[in-house]
Design an enzyme around this catalytic site. Structure first.
Site, PDB file in Angstrom:
ATOM      1  N   ASP A  69       0.816  -1.215   0.000  1.00 16.55           N
ATOM      2  CA  ASP A  69       0.000   0.000   0.000  1.00 16.55           C
ATOM      3  C   ASP A  69       0.852   1.268   0.000  1.00 16.55           C
ATOM      4  OD1 ASP A  69      -2.647  -0.524  -0.376  1.00 16.55           O
ATOM      5  OD2 ASP A  69      -3.285   0.244   1.570  1.00 16.55           O
ATOM      6  N   ASP A 108     -10.966  -6.148  11.055  1.00 12.83           N
ATOM      7  CA  ASP A 108     -10.997  -7.570  11.387  1.00 12.83           C
ATOM      8  C   ASP A 108     -12.190  -7.908  12.270  1.00 12.83           C
ATOM      9  OD1 ASP A 108      -9.936  -6.025  13.397  1.00 12.83           O
ATOM     10  OD2 ASP A 108      -8.212  -7.313  13.791  1.00 12.83           O
TER      11      ASP A 108
END
Length: 750
Positions: free
Chosen positions: A142, A463
């Site tokens: 990223d 998550d």
């Protein structure tokens, strides 16, 4: 012989072990009864108090503490763990029947997450004990860093030597930086061949380190005509999608490497990229187009595979569960190497062992963001025993997954296709153009990605949000902790880094409560079990605990300064209730940790840092959520710095301070309680009866708060990085002075 074979075939691949929890339950109920008794006492004696304000604040805080204790007791009530038997798996399941696995490794910043750490993780995953022709490794960068791509290319070259070496000699630690230690040096009785190859591997790894280190020390040249030309004049937050097939196992041979693919998704300042959740969704789409494995393993860049049989342990879960819905995802616990002795910052989570075993006995463990095997069909939004997917047409698939025909077809195979179709060998390089299309920053518009499909958006802790959605659909999850541990990572070794991590966790967990995946909503409208929802509430309310913790920390100081009280006096029978809670709860925590072999010093560090983190990092996570709620700020995903070396000298485990505003509340609370103690001691010296007018309980509480912030106290008298910066001290001093003045004025009103 036949009998032995029959018995072996009947033995389970995985076994759930229920732990005896009767003693712990009895103690937890005792503590709960003490909490309830204290609340009853508060309500009954409220009208007889001379000081309504501190009594009311204490009642509210203790009600919150009782509520969170109920959540904790409910989560820990049943205890179980799962044991896997990979040696039985190899006798009962042919390797050709093992499902393919796509491995996702994510990194976001080559500075905060040094490339060599990521590359060690990559090497350990490429060398696991699993059929190579069934693996594909995707590295998501990223940061769009040519250094990361260069490191991956050079690492793949070394892996062609490293992986066969590990397999040939059954090396148990397959991350080179952990393997090449004095303990791993060949012995005199080892074969000459091994000694020569060991030396060759060590020299090869040293060369790899040197190459990456030299490349990191200067700006990376990106010649337009070279392999790095795609990185020419790109900015990490504004660039097209870059996908490179670094290594490709075209023949599907076991002697080669798995597919190795580099991905840097398209980014633009005009489009939201959704941090790690966005990166995971791009990985899911790109892998769906290129390899489309039915299982996906996601690993943080610092979490190397410590157990070479980790995939086999996962397969024991995969093949060992009778019903598919009982194994929505397979989580391995997060553990750390080179941990700080006695866990001075309280960030290694040893005290959550029983919470983990408890939640595993309900609907399954939380998804922890790393070390997790996901079923692709579950990530694609499928529910257990879902019959609706059979009626999904091409138009509906396009609305869900986007305009890519290749992705639509692969999603159809996953949702209602046969395993044979899913496992057809694919050549990733044939799908580069299609992969670049699905990695675009505009691709998700008008689709279900981030809402119903993939990793969900709306929280910095994607998550927990994604795992909550999976449980809300009725799936269960499983967790196992093999020996040796499956994955090991690096925990923060400096206090500022730990603060940043705790703030991000607290903020993200609170955000979950303000999404459509709220645990209580999923219990009512979804298939989330009620006790599972209580477990999610327990963890999601971390940030909200800061307010009652903060109030309860300054309440003793307020009472001492104003000569009031919020606790029963020491000569009253009711004094035994709060004292009983204090002693029983702390001794119970000590007993729990001693059962795990944890030192008393670690217990103390976990206790005090639980208070400190709540009033510093978690407080700021709560405040940032409030500001975001009123539109005054936006979520910022702060990457936790990964330490490249474990040899950080004297700084490891020592409290260092920077100019972070998160330190200000801690210093303020310390100064307020020190002022109260001085005030109380002066008044005590003038009093003949120290039991009556002073308030022993309040003074004791102020001493406890001061001990919790002992490292802050030492920081007031040190200089440099070990001392608290003077601007922070002045700000905290001003706030403490303001608090004392407000206390004195309020004493005339209440």
């Amino acid at each position: 012989m036949a009998s032995d074979t029959l018995d072996s075939s009947c033995l389970p691949l995985q076994e759930k072990i229920v732990h005896n929890n009767k003693t712990a339950r009895a103690i937890e109920l005792l503590i709960l009864s003490l909490f309830v008794s204290l609340l009853v006492y508060r309500v009954i004696s409220f009208k007889d108090q001379d000081y309504y304000f501190p009594w009311l604040i204490a009642l509210l805080c203790e009600s919150w503490f009782t509520f969170t204790w109920v959540l904790e007791v409910s989560t820990k009530w049943n205890q179980c763990s799962t044991r896997t038997y990979p040696e039985r798996l190899l006798k009962r399941v042919r390797e050709s029947d093992f499902p393919p696995v796509d491995i996702f490794v994510t990194t976001a910043d080559p500075i905060l997450e040094p490339s060599i750490i990521t590359m060690n993780t990559v090497l350990s995953l490429l060398a696991v004990d699993y059929p190579i022709n069934k693996l594909a490794l995707y590295l998501s960068d990223d940061g769009c860093s040519p250094l990361t791509f260069y490191s991956l290319v050079e690492t793949t070259k070394f892996a062609k030597l490293w992986v066969p070496f590990c397999k040939k000699y059954n090396v148990q630690v397959r991350a080179p930086f952990r393997y090449f230690t004095p303990e791993s040096m060949p012995l005199n009785d080892d074969s000459l061949e091994f000694q020569q190859e060991w030396k060759k591997m060590k020299n090869g790894y040293a060369d790899l380190l040197k190459k990456i280190d030299l490349a990191a020390q200067k700006p990376f040249p990106c010649d337009r005509n070279s392999n790095f030309g795609v990185f020419y004049a790109v900015h990490r937050s504004d660039h097209p999608a870059i996908i490179k097939v670094v290594s490709e196992n075209k023949e599907g041979t076991l002697s080669d490497l798995p597919h190795v693919i580099y991905i840097s998704r398209e980014k633009s300042p005009k489009h939201q990229h959704h941090y790690k959740a966005g990166a995971m969704n791009v990985l899911t789409r790109v892998s769906g187009v290129m390899t489309n494995a039915p299982l996906m393993l996601n690993v943080d860049c610092d979490m190397y595979a410590n157990n070479p049989q980790v995939f086999l342990h996962a397969m024991c879960m995969y093949f060992g569960t009778k019903n598919e819905e009982d194994c929505g995802f397979i989580q391995f616990p997060q553990a750390f190497y080179d941990t700080l002795q006695d866990d001075p910052f309280g960030n290694q989570c040893a005290n959550y062992y029983y919470i983990s075993n408890g939640i595993a006995a309900i609907q399954g463990t939380f998804y922890a963001g790393s070390n997790c095997f996901h079923r692709r069909k579950v990530i694609y939004g499928s529910s257990p025993n879902d019959t609706k997917s059979e009626n999904i047409g091409n138009e509906d698939l396009h609305k869900m997954f986007g305009k890519s025909t290749e992705l639509r077809d692969s999603a159809a195979q996953v949702l209602f296709g046969s395993n044979e179709k899913i496992e057809d060998q694919k050549i990733p390089s044939s799908f580069i153009e299609a992969a670049i299309c699905v990695a675009g920053c505009r691709y998700e518009y008008g689709t279900s990605w981030g809402k119903e499909v993939g990793w969900l958006y709306g929280s910095a802790t994607e998550d927990i949000l994604t795992g909550l959605n999976i449980h809300g659909k009725g799936w269960k999850s499983v967790i196992t902790s093999p020996d040796p541990l499956a994955f090991l990572g690096c925990a923060p070794t400096t206090y500022p880094t730990s603060l940043t991590q705790m703030k991000r966790w607290g903020n993200g967990l609170l955000e979950v409560l303000f999404t459509n995946q709220n645990p209580l909503r999923l219990t009512i409208k979804g298939k989330l079990w009620f006790r599972q929802a209580l477990g999610y509430l327990w963890i999601c309310l971390w940030g909200a605990r800061s307010i009652p913790e903060l109030c309860y920390a300054v309440l003793p100081a307020y009472c001492v300064i104003t000569n009031s009280h919020f606790l029963p006096k020491i000569n009253e029978p009711a004094f035994l209730i709060p004292m009983g809670i204090f002693l029983t709860k702390n001794l119970y925590a000590l007993w729990e940790l001693k059962r795990l072999g944890v030192s008393v010093r670690t217990w103390w560090n976990l206790q005090r840092m639980g208070r400190v983190n709540a009033m510093t990092s978690w407080l700021f996570s709560f405040l940032s959520l409030v500001l975001k709620f009123f539109g005054l700020s936006k979520t910022v995903f702060e990457v936790t710095q990964k330490e490249e070396s474990s040899n950080d000298g004297d700084d490891r485990g020592r409290f260092t301070f920077d100019k972070s505003p998160m330190i200000v509340p801690g210093v303020t609370i310390l100064l307020v309680n020190l002022t109260a103690l001085v005030n109380g001691m002066v008044r005590l010296s003038r009093s003949e009866n120290w039991i009556g007018p002073l308030g022993f309980g309040e003074m004791f509480c102020s001493v406890c708060v001061t001990l919790c912030f002992w490292d802050y106290l030492k920081g007031l008298f040190k200089y440099g990085k070990y001392g608290i910066p003077f601007p922070t001290i002045w700000k905290s001093g001003a706030l403490a002075l303001l608090f004392v003045q407000l206390c004195r004025r309020s004493s005339q009103s209440f």
